[in-house]
Design an enzyme around this catalytic site. Structure first.
Site, PDB file in Angstrom:
ATOM      1  N   HIS A 357       1.553  62.491  28.495  1.00  0.00           N
ATOM      2  CA  HIS A 357       1.228  63.789  29.712  1.00  0.00           C
ATOM      3  C   HIS A 357       1.747  64.969  28.733  1.00  0.00           C
ATOM      4  CE1 HIS A 357      -0.780  61.485  33.019  1.00  0.00           C
ATOM      5  NE2 HIS A 357      -0.144  60.534  32.528  1.00  0.00           N
ATOM      6  N   LYS A 545      -0.090  75.803  41.364  1.00  0.00           N
ATOM      7  CA  LYS A 545      -0.046  74.939  40.091  1.00  0.00           C
ATOM      8  C   LYS A 545       1.761  75.083  40.100  1.00  0.00           C
ATOM      9  CE  LYS A 545      -2.157  76.510  37.178  1.00  0.00           C
ATOM     10  NZ  LYS A 545      -2.864  75.382  36.518  1.00  0.00           N
ATOM     11  N   ARG A 546       3.033  73.692  40.234  1.00  0.00           N
ATOM     12  CA  ARG A 546       4.680  73.749  39.911  1.00  0.00           C
ATOM     13  C   ARG A 546       4.141  75.458  39.139  1.00  0.00           C
ATOM     14  NH1 ARG A 546       7.198  69.739  40.982  1.00  0.00           N
ATOM     15  NH2 ARG A 546       9.011  71.406  39.704  1.00  0.00           N
ATOM     16  N   LYS A 551       2.849  78.233  31.759  1.00  0.00           N
ATOM     17  CA  LYS A 551       1.660  78.139  32.518  1.00  0.00           C
ATOM     18  C   LYS A 551       1.812  79.637  32.995  1.00  0.00           C
ATOM     19  CE  LYS A 551       1.998  73.384  35.595  1.00  0.00           C
ATOM     20  NZ  LYS A 551       0.617  72.776  34.981  1.00  0.00           N
ATOM     21  N   THR A 653      -5.416  69.744  36.221  1.00  0.00           N
ATOM     22  CA  THR A 653      -5.964  68.938  36.778  1.00  0.00           C
ATOM     23  C   THR A 653      -7.185  69.713  37.970  1.00  0.00           C
ATOM     24  OG1 THR A 653      -4.539  68.042  38.636  1.00  0.00           O
ATOM     25  CG2 THR A 653      -6.264  66.343  36.053  1.00  0.00           C
ATOM     26  N   LYS A 657     -10.534  70.623  40.396  1.00  0.00           N
ATOM     27  CA  LYS A 657     -10.526  70.359  41.363  1.00  0.00           C
ATOM     28  C   LYS A 657     -11.327  72.234  41.946  1.00  0.00           C
ATOM     29  CE  LYS A 657      -6.287  68.412  42.103  1.00  0.00           C
ATOM     30  NZ  LYS A 657      -4.312  68.379  42.444  1.00  0.00           N
TER      31      LYS A 657
HETATM   32  C1  LIG Z   1      -3.788  69.205  41.311  1.00  0.00           C
HETATM   33  C2  LIG Z   1      -2.385  68.791  41.702  1.00  0.00           C
HETATM   34  C3  LIG Z   1      -1.791  69.618  40.564  1.00  0.00           C
HETATM   35  C4  LIG Z   1      -1.725  69.611  39.213  1.00  0.00           C
HETATM   36  O1  LIG Z   1      -1.881  71.231  38.934  1.00  0.00           O
HETATM   37  P1  LIG Z   1      -2.848  71.554  37.781  1.00  0.00           P
HETATM   38  O2  LIG Z   1      -3.153  73.090  37.835  1.00  0.00           O
HETATM   39  O3  LIG Z   1      -3.060  70.955  36.845  1.00  0.00           O
HETATM   40  O4  LIG Z   1      -1.203  72.242  37.123  1.00  0.00           O
HETATM   41  C5  LIG Z   1      -0.095  70.043  41.282  1.00  0.00           C
HETATM   42  N1  LIG Z   1       0.224  69.992  42.353  1.00  0.00           N
HETATM   43  C6  LIG Z   1      -0.463  69.115  43.253  1.00  0.00           C
HETATM   44  C7  LIG Z   1      -0.251  69.020  44.723  1.00  0.00           C
HETATM   45  C8  LIG Z   1      -1.705  69.359  43.166  1.00  0.00           C
HETATM   46  O5  LIG Z   1      -2.656  68.284  44.624  1.00  0.00           O
END
Ligand SMILES: *Cc1c(COP(=O)(O)O)cnc(C)c1O
Length: 805
Positions: A357, A545-546, A551, A653, A657
């Site tokens: 990952h 995101k984190r 990032k 991911t 979304k």
């Molecule tokens: C989808 C998701 C992530 C991943 O987000 P990225 O933008 O791909 O880093 C992190 N936390 C939650 C709660 C998510 O639903």
């Protein structure tokens, strides 16, 4: 399930006396939620026994998906939709004077994961259940999930998340399926009839108790299970002597020590927690999971049918955290089932597969040999033997062999290299987006790739469109179904039929209306939570995101500072109203990321409270990002910020979304952005920045000089100066650590380097947004082509190419 709403009402009301011995009318909303959830859970469990019977009858191959994290999100709404009873339940509740949405909001969102990796695992469970794959999740039941994030004085504070304190209606405790896990002790050799046996003795026994959570597939035909293991003492371990002496903590010491194994989720995202307890957690999950797999296999196929094992069982490890599955399966086959090494080894490799990952070097797991040896003496012996055999077969005559051995051996420099163990012990190794797999093959694991290219493959991530579109954005779901029928729910590629509506002004108008309403919904939430009032007609520019250096939330907030400075100098500057929305947690010990959070909130204070900019810019940091908060945010976004340093984000991911919800990506050529770009074409995405090759080139040649770049660009210089020149003085400490990272330590993630091109791309994005019809067409194109990023597609590929089911 329910013959209609009257039937539902009857069953539901009867349930109250059964479960809490009080009538519906006397119960609180939380209790009403709990009874409803419990009721759906028991119906789902019943459906599971039918599903399982079907699997057993077909002798279906089982897939066990091992993951230290499952970020499930709320289940009730999801399951009502998947079972096709949402409308019935909503109407029935309305008759009873209750509102379904209010009950749904009572559900805790179990934070049993950090971010993308854990959410991926949950999406995979959803897709396996939908596709009728006999897929079982194996995870840990942490008493405390990921910390709750509070923002106080602009800073992140962490609070424990006691998500189980009111009980969890979705789980079924299965004491009858308990397994034993052994820690410590030593290993004795014994010869019998000319054969060597190894006896593990003097160990501490920990009981692993499974809690099963039903996973309801869309359509309600298949219900799988997620098994979450909890650590408990073998017997009621209380030291009565100590208790009688009044030494209570001593009396419960061993019990507490054992329960600590599944007490908390490690709150650290992609850095190695070099802690003994973490290794215990990993082995605990692995040993309990393998024990239950073996038990089930023997029950179905008999006790001496091991050659067929890989035809009937696939074990997948989500990153290296469950990598001990390799030596543990061998251990069981050798010591318990008395197979020979060669046979045990062959079965294991054929059964195991592994997903990497991350390419961040600090996230590649390694454990000190002495720790492993002390905690898991027999497992360590097996790792040693795997390593010995690997070295024995290693071609020592090849050029560069010493370096190659160093990069591929399992044991090196006193450490166990978990990725190498996973690769050597699995028949398949996959990355999570095309560019990521390329980097694995040609950089991170290139020496393995040279020797066994057939082992490597790509499986681009995907997400559950049923949760993140249908459930999170029901109005969009409804309009899509009205336009093209509902086959997209089963086959997301059907979404491409939406392209027919590209020139249909009414449909485009409908899309705009839906987006506007979603933005209003988020604006209400922001008003309530942050007390900031947001204009729903402004651009919603979103990064959730984190929080991590790679990032580059920093790049985003620099853009906000740039725009603020610009308006201050030129109040007539042509900038449409913008709302910048951030959300995300920083690992508890990650000081830099926490400073970025403080910077975002500090900038927000300045910008939001400066009347002279006429409300043109608003900055919002929403605390405690979670799956359910995501479900509110993704549908409301105009711009999806996916701006990681190229080569660093394995897939992402969140980007998918957003895409399903019609947000337009502003991003780098990184992770799955590359594939989004390929699908939608350059007119429907906004790309900027260095390529991963350019980034690598700078690292290799060491010819990037951030301070020089900063000196040559006055506006950039102004921003970096503002970090430390008293600009934020009224708002606490200066931001020296951020300044140092950028200037003194040469800006490892190329924030300054990519700044100008980012601004250029952002301006183009905003320009496009202002051309309303064009923007809506871009948005529609993204929705129409998002189908590729359904986890149904991803799981079909895993099933066909890795698991062979
Ligand atoms: C989808 C998701 C992530 C991943 O987000 P990225 O933008 O791909 O880093 C992190 N936390 C939650 C709660 C998510 O639903």
């Amino acid at each position: 399930m329910f013959a209609g709403k009257e039937d539902f009402k009857k069953q539901y009301k009867a349930e109250f006396m059964e479960t809490i011995a009080r009538p519906f009318e006397e119960c609180t909303k939380r209790e009403k939620y709990e009874v409803l959830a419990k009721m759906i859970c028991s119906r789902a469990a019943k459906l599971h026994t039918e599903t399982k019977l079907g699997y057993d009858k077909r002798r279906a191959k089982r897939v066990y998906y091992f993951s230290m994290e499952f970020l499930l999100g709320r289940l009730l709404d999801n399951y009502l939709i998947n079972l096709g009873v949402e409308d019935t339940v909503r109407e029935g509740l309305a008759d009873l004077g209750e509102n379904l949405d209010e009950l749904l909001s009572m559900e805790p969102d179990p934070g049993l994961g950090n971010g993308g990796l854990g959410r991926l695992a949950a999406c995979f469970l959803d897709s396996m259940a939908f596709l009728g794959i006999a897929g079982f999740g194996m995870g840990a039941r942490y008493r405390f999930g990921l910390f709750k994030q509070k923002i106080r004085d602009n800073q992140q504070e962490e609070e424990p998340d006691p998500w189980l304190s009111n009980g969890y209606p979705w789980e079924i405790r299965r004491s009858d399926c308990a397994a034993e896990v052994h820690f410590g002790g030593s290993v004795n050799r014994r010869y019998e009839n000319g054969k060597i046996y190894f006896d593990h003795v003097g160990y501490q026994t920990v009981m692993a108790i499974p809690y099963d959570v039903p996973i309801v597939g869309y359509g309600g035909k298949n219900v799988n299970m997620l098994r979450l293991w909890q650590a408990e003492p073998a017997e009621e371990k209380i030291n009565l002597d100590a208790f009688c002496r009044g030494q209570y903590s001593e009396a419960f010491r061993e019990r507490d020590e054992i329960e600590a194994i599944t007490a908390i989720l490690y709150p650290d995202d992609s850095t190695l927690a070099g802690r003994e307890l973490r290794l215990k957690q990993e082995y605990f999950l692995v040993a309990a999971g393998i024990a239950s797999i073996i038990k089930n296999y023997k029950f179905t196929y008999g006790a001496d049918n091991w050659a067929k094992f890989p035809e009937k069982v696939a074990i997948h490890t989500n990153d290296t955290h469950p990598a001990l599955c390799v030596p543990e399966l061998i251990r069981v086959l050798l010591d318990q089932e008395h197979l020979e090494w060669d046979e045990a080894w062959e079965i294991t490799v054929k059964t195991m597969s592994f997903t990497n990952h991350t390419v961040m070097p600090e996230a590649l797991e390694r454990w000190p040999i002495d720790l492993m040896q002390r905690l898991l003496p027999r497992v360590y012996m097996i790792i040693e033997e795997i390593d010995r055999r690997y070295r024995e077969n290693f071609d020592h005559s090849q050029p560069d062999c010493q370096r190659k051995l160093q990069s591929t051996a399992i044991l090196w420099d006193g450490q166990v290299h978990m990725a190498n163990l996973s690769i050597i012990g699995s028949h398949s190794v996959n990355g999570v987006a095309a560019i990521h797999t390329e980097i694995l093959e040609h950089d991170v694991f290139k020496d393995f790739y040279q020797d066994m290219p057939q082992r490597f493959n790509n499986k681009t991530n995907g997400i559950s469109h049923r949760r993140f579109l249908l459930e999170a954005n029901p109005e969009l779901g409804r309009q899509i179904s009205m336009a093209i029928g509902n086959s997209w729910l089963f086959d997301t590629y059907q979404l491409k039929n939406l392209l027919r509506y590209k020139e249909d002004p009414d449909f485009l108008k409908t899309l705009r209306k839906i987006k506007y309403e979603n933005k209003c919904r988020l604006a209400w939430y922001i008003e309530r939570e942050n007390g900031i009032s947001i204009n729903p007609d402004s651009i919603f520019d979103v990064q959730v995101k984190r929080i991590h250096a790679y990032k580059r939330q920093l790049l985003n907030i620099f853009k906000v500072m740039y725009l603020y400075n610009k308006i201050k100098k030129d109040p007539d500057a042509e900038i449409p109203p913008c709302t910048f929305i951030f959300s995300g947690k920083a690992a508890q010990s990650y000081d830099f990321a926490k400073e970025v959070i403080r910077l975002i909130n500090t900038v927000a204070d300045v910008v939001n409270n400066d009347a002279s900019i006429g409300g043109k810019l608003k900055v919002v940091f929403l605390e405690n990002f979670s799956v359910s908060l995501g479900q509110l945010i993704y549908p409301a976004a105009d711009i999806s910020e996916q701006i990681s340093t190229a080569g660093k984000e394995a897939s992402g991911t969140g980007n998918m979304k957003f895409m399903f919800n019609g947000a337009v990506t502003l991003g780098t050529m990184d992770g799955a952005n590359v594939e989004i770009h390929e699908l939608v074409g350059k007119d429907n995405i906004f790309i900027f920045g260095l390529s991963s090759e350019q980034v690598e080139d700078y690292y290799r040649k060491n010819n990037y000089h951030s301070s020089q770049l900063c000196e040559e660009d006055p506006e950039l210089k102004e921003i970096t100066d503002q970090l430390i020149n008293g600009f934020f003085k009224d708002n606490g400490e200066e931001f020296w650590s951020i300044h140092d990272a950028l200037i003194r330590y040469n800006d490892e993630y190329f924030v300054l380097k990519d700044f100008r091109d980012y601004l250029r791309a952002w301006q183009e994005t905003v320009q496009a947004w202002q051309e309303t019809e064009r923007w809506t067409r871009i948005s529609l194109t993204n929705i129409a082509l998002a189908g590729h990023f359904s986890s149904d597609r991803t799981i079909s590929q895993y099933a066909e190419e890795i698991w062979h089911v």
